[in-house]
Design a protein around this motif. Structure first.
Motif, mmCIF file in Angstrom:
data_model
loop_
_atom_site.group_PDB
_atom_site.id
_atom_site.type_symbol
_atom_site.label_atom_id
_atom_site.label_comp_id
_atom_site.label_asym_id
_atom_site.label_seq_id
_atom_site.Cartn_x
_atom_site.Cartn_y
_atom_site.Cartn_z
ATOM 1 N N GLY A 1 14.705 -5.782 -4.849
ATOM 2 C CA GLY A 1 15.440 -4.562 -4.504
ATOM 3 C C GLY A 1 14.653 -3.603 -3.647
ATOM 4 N N TRP A 2 13.671 -4.081 -2.940
ATOM 5 C CA TRP A 2 12.836 -3.227 -2.094
ATOM 6 C C TRP A 2 12.167 -4.110 -1.045
ATOM 7 N N MET A 3 12.091 -3.589 0.180
ATOM 8 C CA MET A 3 11.400 -4.331 1.243
ATOM 9 C C MET A 3 10.377 -3.386 1.858
ATOM 10 N N HIS A 4 9.254 -3.937 2.258
ATOM 11 C CA HIS A 4 8.236 -3.087 2.874
ATOM 12 C C HIS A 4 8.788 -2.462 4.157
ATOM 13 N N GLY A 5 8.438 -1.185 4.409
ATOM 14 C CA GLY A 5 8.997 -0.434 5.530
ATOM 15 C C GLY A 5 8.738 -1.073 6.893
ATOM 16 N N TRP B 1 13.256 -6.760 10.325
ATOM 17 C CA TRP B 1 14.456 -7.358 9.701
ATOM 18 C C TRP B 1 15.720 -6.906 10.446
ATOM 19 N N ALA B 2 15.850 -5.599 10.685
ATOM 20 C CA ALA B 2 17.071 -5.078 11.328
ATOM 21 C C ALA B 2 17.126 -5.514 12.793
ATOM 22 N N LYS B 3 15.991 -5.498 13.475
ATOM 23 C CA LYS B 3 15.996 -5.853 14.907
ATOM 24 C C LYS B 3 16.408 -7.325 15.101
ATOM 25 N N ALA C 1 -0.468 11.493 6.991
ATOM 26 C CA ALA C 1 0.380 10.329 7.309
ATOM 27 C C ALA C 1 1.515 10.222 6.293
ATOM 28 N N PHE C 2 1.200 10.453 5.030
ATOM 29 C CA PHE C 2 2.242 10.333 3.996
ATOM 30 C C PHE C 2 3.268 11.457 4.119
ATOM 31 N N LEU C 3 2.794 12.679 4.312
ATOM 32 C CA LEU C 3 3.724 13.815 4.378
ATOM 33 C C LEU C 3 4.608 13.744 5.620
ATOM 34 N N ARG D 1 10.097 12.481 8.553
ATOM 35 C CA ARG D 1 11.004 11.341 8.761
ATOM 36 C C ARG D 1 12.178 11.371 7.788
ATOM 37 N N ARG D 2 11.901 11.654 6.544
ATOM 38 C CA ARG D 2 12.992 11.642 5.554
ATOM 39 C C ARG D 2 13.987 12.760 5.850
ATOM 40 N N GLU D 3 13.483 13.933 6.186
ATOM 41 C CA GLU D 3 14.412 15.044 6.411
ATOM 42 C C GLU D 3 15.093 14.938 7.786
ATOM 43 N N GLY E 1 0.788 -1.238 0.000
ATOM 44 C CA GLY E 1 0.000 0.000 0.000
ATOM 45 C C GLY E 1 0.816 1.282 0.000
ATOM 46 N N THR E 2 2.142 1.183 0.025
ATOM 47 C CA THR E 2 2.932 2.425 0.075
ATOM 48 C C THR E 2 3.324 2.837 -1.339
ATOM 49 N N SER E 3 4.045 3.956 -1.441
ATOM 50 C CA SER E 3 4.262 4.533 -2.769
ATOM 51 C C SER E 3 5.336 3.816 -3.591
ATOM 52 N N GLN E 4 6.300 3.188 -2.937
ATOM 53 C CA GLN E 4 7.476 2.600 -3.592
ATOM 54 C C GLN E 4 8.260 3.645 -4.384
HETATM 55 C C1 LIG Z 1 16.078 -0.861 9.059
HETATM 56 C C2 LIG Z 1 15.571 0.145 8.045
HETATM 57 C C3 LIG Z 1 16.244 0.318 6.856
HETATM 58 C C4 LIG Z 1 15.806 1.258 5.920
HETATM 59 N N1 LIG Z 1 16.513 1.425 4.765
HETATM 60 C C5 LIG Z 1 16.148 2.385 3.888
HETATM 61 C C6 LIG Z 1 16.931 2.642 2.723
HETATM 62 O O1 LIG Z 1 17.970 2.023 2.504
HETATM 63 N N2 LIG Z 1 16.493 3.609 1.867
HETATM 64 C C7 LIG Z 1 15.348 4.306 2.078
HETATM 65 O O2 LIG Z 1 15.009 5.178 1.269
HETATM 66 N N3 LIG Z 1 14.612 4.102 3.190
HETATM 67 C C8 LIG Z 1 14.963 3.174 4.090
HETATM 68 N N4 LIG Z 1 14.211 2.973 5.222
HETATM 69 C C9 LIG Z 1 13.049 3.855 5.485
HETATM 70 C C10 LIG Z 1 11.696 3.342 4.945
HETATM 71 O O3 LIG Z 1 11.450 2.056 5.400
HETATM 72 C C11 LIG Z 1 11.629 3.391 3.423
HETATM 73 O O4 LIG Z 1 11.968 4.696 2.964
HETATM 74 C C12 LIG Z 1 10.245 3.084 2.875
HETATM 75 O O5 LIG Z 1 9.809 1.845 3.362
HETATM 76 C C13 LIG Z 1 10.275 3.091 1.359
HETATM 77 O O6 LIG Z 1 9.077 2.664 0.811
HETATM 78 P P1 LIG Z 1 8.048 3.679 0.135
HETATM 79 O O7 LIG Z 1 8.768 4.576 -0.816
HETATM 80 O O8 LIG Z 1 6.934 2.873 -0.397
HETATM 81 O O9 LIG Z 1 7.587 4.514 1.393
HETATM 82 P P2 LIG Z 1 6.277 5.398 1.618
HETATM 83 O O10 LIG Z 1 5.594 4.878 2.834
HETATM 84 O O11 LIG Z 1 5.483 5.526 0.401
HETATM 85 O O12 LIG Z 1 6.899 6.799 2.053
HETATM 86 C C14 LIG Z 1 7.229 7.812 1.091
HETATM 87 C C15 LIG Z 1 8.655 8.252 1.284
HETATM 88 O O13 LIG Z 1 8.842 8.758 2.602
HETATM 89 C C16 LIG Z 1 10.141 8.412 3.071
HETATM 90 N N5 LIG Z 1 10.043 7.540 4.238
HETATM 91 C C17 LIG Z 1 9.101 6.617 4.508
HETATM 92 N N6 LIG Z 1 9.339 6.022 5.699
HETATM 93 C C18 LIG Z 1 10.465 6.571 6.177
HETATM 94 C C19 LIG Z 1 11.235 6.378 7.356
HETATM 95 N N7 LIG Z 1 10.888 5.506 8.308
HETATM 96 N N8 LIG Z 1 12.351 7.124 7.525
HETATM 97 C C20 LIG Z 1 12.725 8.026 6.606
HETATM 98 N N9 LIG Z 1 12.028 8.249 5.469
HETATM 99 C C21 LIG Z 1 10.928 7.534 5.251
HETATM 100 C C22 LIG Z 1 10.831 7.662 1.934
HETATM 101 O O14 LIG Z 1 11.599 8.569 1.184
HETATM 102 C C23 LIG Z 1 9.659 7.124 1.145
HETATM 103 O O15 LIG Z 1 9.971 6.857 -0.204
HETATM 104 C C24 LIG Z 1 14.637 2.036 6.188
HETATM 105 C C25 LIG Z 1 13.963 1.846 7.391
HETATM 106 C C26 LIG Z 1 14.410 0.906 8.312
HETATM 107 C C27 LIG Z 1 13.674 0.721 9.609
#
Ligand SMILES: Cc1cc2nc3c(=O)[nH]c(=O)nc-3n(C[C@H](O)[C@H](O)[C@H](O)COP(=O)(O)OP(=O)(O)OC[C@H]3O[C@@H](n4cnc5c(N)ncnc54)[C@H](O)[C@@H]3O)c2cc1C
Length: 463
Positions: free
Chosen positions: A365-369, A375-377, A291-293, A299-301, A257-260
């Motif tokens: 090349g992608w894992m759900h957040g 995974w890390a814990k 929630a998305f923003l 979180r990203r910044e 359900g996320t943006s990828q």
């Molecule tokens: C152990 C671990 C490893 C991670 N490794 C990476 C990584 O290598 N690269 C990476 O980009 N993100 C990483 N993340 C953060 C996050 O899990 C991913 O950005 C997110 O799951 C990407 O999927 P999405 O684009 O569908 O996210 P969406 O849920 O659609 O979110 C949109 C955008 O918001 C940002 N975002 C979302 N969740 C987080 C978060 N927790 N922290 C910071 N920014 C976030 C990302 O840029 C993401 O693309 C990691 C988190 C954890 C806990």
């Protein structure tokens, strides 16, 4: 100083790495494109065009991919290269040139001299390696070097220091956001770059030359395409079909359900402002947008802030003292399971949910957040020491995730293992101490984990 030039100089996104005014007698403005690999919503390109227009000089982008980025491999480079083809055309629409070169012609200093640069503009990247390159280039260039914070919405300099947690970051971001979250404007260079200048350039191509010495141990992901157009298409699909429901659905790994968008944000194929504005203006419930923003901006910044202001971002000693203390106290605890890196890499642990998550990462090349946290814990729980766990997690994450080698990755791992941006939790547990714990049973109950495991391991491999 002409007004447009003053505007660029005083923009908080601009860092004068090699100070000095642009040379009014120079022949062009050069944009050394590194992180922000796109022709629109790119504040570094906008700054280069503004300066070029003020000085009545053309603008040219210098793009020279290097094969030796740590942990970079064919998977990452193919995604990156897929973005090159459309760049030349998109830049030409803004009357900006593109010069594309490989080593040994990859040095920006030599190129700046060759074309008589009045100024070199770069884009900011807070990670260690690009920061070192920037400093070296600043010392060697003859022209001034100004770099621009092109991949954040709120300029990271305005946050001044390392922020403790999302709760200290959020009010600062909210205060500054109205000033910086505007629809990107696309201006043109007034003096077009003329290719007949006989400046040598290769044709930007998605094909990685055989002689490009990149690690080929991880294969590209079939069906995933890098680039600006692909990034915009992923955004459009997300806003249309999955943004509604994001607030509740984002922690359901079986539903995607996320943006990828993370690989596109990582490679700079899409700008965070473009994503934020599309979501802000979408006709969906406010809770989903918020929630998305929160993830995209706060979180990203926050992750970028951590990496920018904490030079030990990829080590346990970059984490908070309380977390290091508690992990230290539990260093000698018996580990019920302990796995070598090769066993983890091969997804061969006793835990089907973990194996499925690892398999997802290796295959696509992608894992759900939500599962990245688990995974890390578990790597922390199953490794001989927290330091070893962190090194393994970073290596696997950076090798296989398309969005790896990103501030988000180092921060996510520091959060999961070293309590970064988190707080102490009770009851105290073996190995983790007071670091937040996630169990197989409770994590697996929160979504349809059976469906997820079946999808990534196949029915035969479920244990
Ligand atoms: C152990 C671990 C490893 C991670 N490794 C990476 C990584 O290598 N690269 C990476 O980009 N993100 C990483 N993340 C953060 C996050 O899990 C991913 O950005 C997110 O799951 C990407 O999927 P999405 O684009 O569908 O996210 P969406 O849920 O659609 O979110 C949109 C955008 O918001 C940002 N975002 C979302 N969740 C987080 C978060 N927790 N922290 C910071 N920014 C976030 C990302 O840029 C993401 O693309 C990691 C988190 C954890 C806990």
């Amino acid at each position: 100083m002409p007004d447009p030039l003053r505007q660029v100089v005083t923009d908080p996104r601009v860092h004068r790495r090699r100070p000095g005014p642009p040379d009014a007698d120079g022949r062009c403005v050069v944009y050394w494109m590194q992180r922000a690999q796109r022709a629109t919503d790119n504040p570094a390109l906008d700054a280069a065009i503004s300066v070029g227009n003020a000085l009545r000089q053309p603008v040219v982008v210098f793009l020279a991919p290097i094969p030796f980025y740590p942990h970079g491999n064919l998977r990452h480079y193919q995604f990156l290269f897929q973005g090159f083809e459309e760049l030349a055309t998109a830049l030409a629409r803004r009357h900006v040139g593109l010069v594309f070169r490989f080593a040994p012609d990859h040095r920006i200093e030599a190129f700046a001299d060759e074309v008589g640069a009045s100024l070199v503009v770069g884009d900011e990247n807070p990670l260690r390696e690009p920061s070192v390159w920037r400093e070296r280039v600043a010392a060697r260039l003859r022209a001034p070097l100004w770099t621009v914070d092109a991949d954040v919405i709120v300029p990271s300099a305005l946050l001044e220091k390392e922020q403790y947690a999302a709760r200290t970051m959020r009010p600062r971001i909210s205060r500054l956001l109205p000033q910086f979250l505007a629809k990107p404007v696309t201006s043109r260079a007034r003096v077009p770059w003329v290719t007949a200048r006989r400046v040598q350039s290769r044709l930007p191509s998605a094909q990685i030359p055989d002689a490009f010495p990149v690690g080929r141990n991880v294969s590209p992901v079939a069906g995933v395409h890098g680039g600006m157009a692909a990034g915009r298409a992923v955004l459009r699909r997300f806003v249309r079909h999955r943004l509604e429901g994001y607030a509740t659905g984002r922690n359901r790994p079986e539903r995607d359900g996320t943006s990828q968008l993370s690989p596109y944000l990582h490679f700079g194929h899409i700008g965070p402002r473009t994503v934020a504005v599309a979501v802000r203006d979408a006709d969906v419930p406010a809770a989903d947008k918020e929630a998305f923003l929160e993830e995209l901006i706060v979180r990203r910044e926050l992750a970028i802030n951590f990496v920018r202001f904490n030079p030990r971002y990829d080590r346990l000693d970059g984490c908070e003292p309380w977390a290091r203390r508690t992990l230290d106290e539990h260093r000698g605890d018996v580990r019920e399971y302990q796995y070598a890196e090769a066993v983890l890499e091969g997804a061969e642990t006793h835990d089907p949910l973990w194996n499925a998550a690892q398999r997802q990462m290796v295959q696509v090349g992608w894992m759900h957040g939500y599962l990245r946290m688990y995974w890390a814990k578990k790597i922390l729980e199953w490794s001989e020491s927290p330091e070893a766990a962190m090194e393994i997690a970073i290596r696997l994450n950076d090798r296989y995730e398309l969005d790896g080698r990103d501030p988000n990755g180092y921060t996510g791992i520091a959060w999961a293992m070293g309590g970064k941006h988190d707080r102490a939790w009770g009851p105290e547990r073996p190995v983790y101490g007071k670091v937040r714990y996630m169990s197989f049973a409770s994590t697996g109950r929160k979504f349809d984990s059976k469906a997820y495991v079946a999808r990534w391991l196949g029915d035969g491999e479920r244990r």
